[in-house]
Design an enzyme around this catalytic site. Structure first.
Site, PDB file in Angstrom:
ATOM      1  N   THR A 133      36.404  42.683  25.427  1.00 46.94           N
ATOM      2  CA  THR A 133      36.447  43.056  26.829  1.00 46.94           C
ATOM      3  C   THR A 133      37.820  43.646  27.098  1.00 46.94           C
ATOM      4  O   THR A 133      38.773  43.257  26.445  1.00 46.94           O
ATOM      5  CB  THR A 133      36.260  41.773  27.664  1.00 46.94           C
ATOM      6  OG1 THR A 133      35.009  41.216  27.338  1.00 46.94           O
ATOM      7  CG2 THR A 133      36.379  42.002  29.143  1.00 46.94           C
ATOM      8  N   THR A 151      33.510  45.173  30.877  1.00 45.60           N
ATOM      9  CA  THR A 151      32.890  44.947  29.568  1.00 45.60           C
ATOM     10  C   THR A 151      31.416  45.357  29.567  1.00 45.60           C
ATOM     11  O   THR A 151      30.785  45.410  30.628  1.00 45.60           O
ATOM     12  CB  THR A 151      32.972  43.446  29.201  1.00 45.60           C
ATOM     13  OG1 THR A 151      32.572  43.273  27.842  1.00 45.60           O
ATOM     14  CG2 THR A 151      32.084  42.580  30.070  1.00 45.60           C
ATOM     15  N   GLY A 185      36.664  37.449  25.034  1.00 39.85           N
ATOM     16  CA  GLY A 185      36.037  36.478  24.131  1.00 39.85           C
ATOM     17  C   GLY A 185      34.687  36.029  24.630  1.00 39.85           C
ATOM     18  O   GLY A 185      34.102  36.639  25.525  1.00 39.85           O
TER      19      GLY A 185
HETATM   20  N1  GLY Z   1      33.892  38.132  27.746  1.00 40.06           N
HETATM   21  C1  GLY Z   1      32.862  39.048  27.862  1.00 40.06           C
HETATM   22  C2  GLY Z   1      31.509  38.494  27.750  1.00 40.06           C
HETATM   23  O1  GLY Z   1      31.309  37.417  27.212  1.00 40.06           O
HETATM   24  O2  GLY Z   1      30.592  39.141  28.180  1.00 40.06           O
END
Ligand code: GLY
Length: 217
Positions: A133, A151, A185
């Site tokens: 992300t 993301t 993450g």
């Molecule tokens: N950290 C981005 C997701 O898990 O979608």
């Protein structure tokens, strides 16, 4: 890009938005914006949020066909009485705001998805994720902090899956007096701990950024 905005005397809010937009438009990056890896049905779905020095925030959840999710999130914050818009509603709002409809699934990501489908293995494990992300925090010449997070989420996720990135307090939190945190993450883990809010609250209690992150992890 964000640094250029700050050096030119711009606000931290413009810096984080414009910084994130670079990666959203980068078709080679397969975890954010256009070119992001799709869900298991072949749909690219974007999550993003933004937060300013006043604690105002906006987010879009599970939005398709619009590259700059971070800018739509900013519009939610600035031009609606709401904080989050999801799915078709977010997409419709984006078109009304002048964003153009685009196919976010590039040839490279389509090929990767088709190869994945052969075995369809799906076991997201923390710290061995098949994605990442963009999280960005900035502080400007006035000492004001803003943050942004964008993301395409976990590659080949279940249809409808939403991670931490559009959820204020999980993927991002800004307190102009204390500091800010943003997460990358495995989103499920960040949501369980309300990770970004936790880090900022630990700093409020006197911990250094390093100590606060270690305790949250
Ligand atoms: N950290 C981005 C997701 O898990 O979608």
């Amino acid at each position: 890009k964000a640094w250029e905005v700050l050096q030119a005397g711009g606000t931290s809010l413009d810096a984080v938005e414009q910084g994130c937009m670079i990666e959203e438009a980068n078709e080679k990056g397969q975890s954010v914006g256009k070119g992001g890896l799709p869900d298991r049905d072949g749909n690219v779905t974007l999550d993003a949020c933004i937060m300013n020095k006043h604690g105002d925030c906006g987010s879009v959840v599970y939005m398709q066909n619009v590259t700059h999710a971070i800018s739509v999130a900013r519009k939610v914050m600035e031009d609606t009485p709401h904080v989050m818009l999801a799915g078709k509603g977010a997409e419709q709002f984006a078109y009304e705001q002048g964003f153009k409809k685009e196919d976010l699934l590039t040839e490279a990501s389509k090929k990767a998805w088709e190869e994945w489908k052969i075995k369809s293995e799906y076991k997201p494990i923390i710290n061995i994720e098949n994605h990442d992300t963009i999280g960005m925090l900035a502080i400007d010449k006035n000492g004001d902090i803003s943050g942004a997070c964008t993301t395409s989420g976990l590659a080949y996720k279940m249809a409808g899956r939403v991670g931490d990135s559009p959820i204020i307090g999980s993927g991002l939190f800004v307190d102009n007096e204390i500091g800010a945190a943003v997460a990358t993450g495995l989103g499920e883990e960040v949501v369980k701990t309300v990770g970004s809010f936790l880090v900022v609250e630990l700093m409020r209690q006197g911990k250094s950024p390093q100590e606060a992150c270690e305790e949250a992890i």
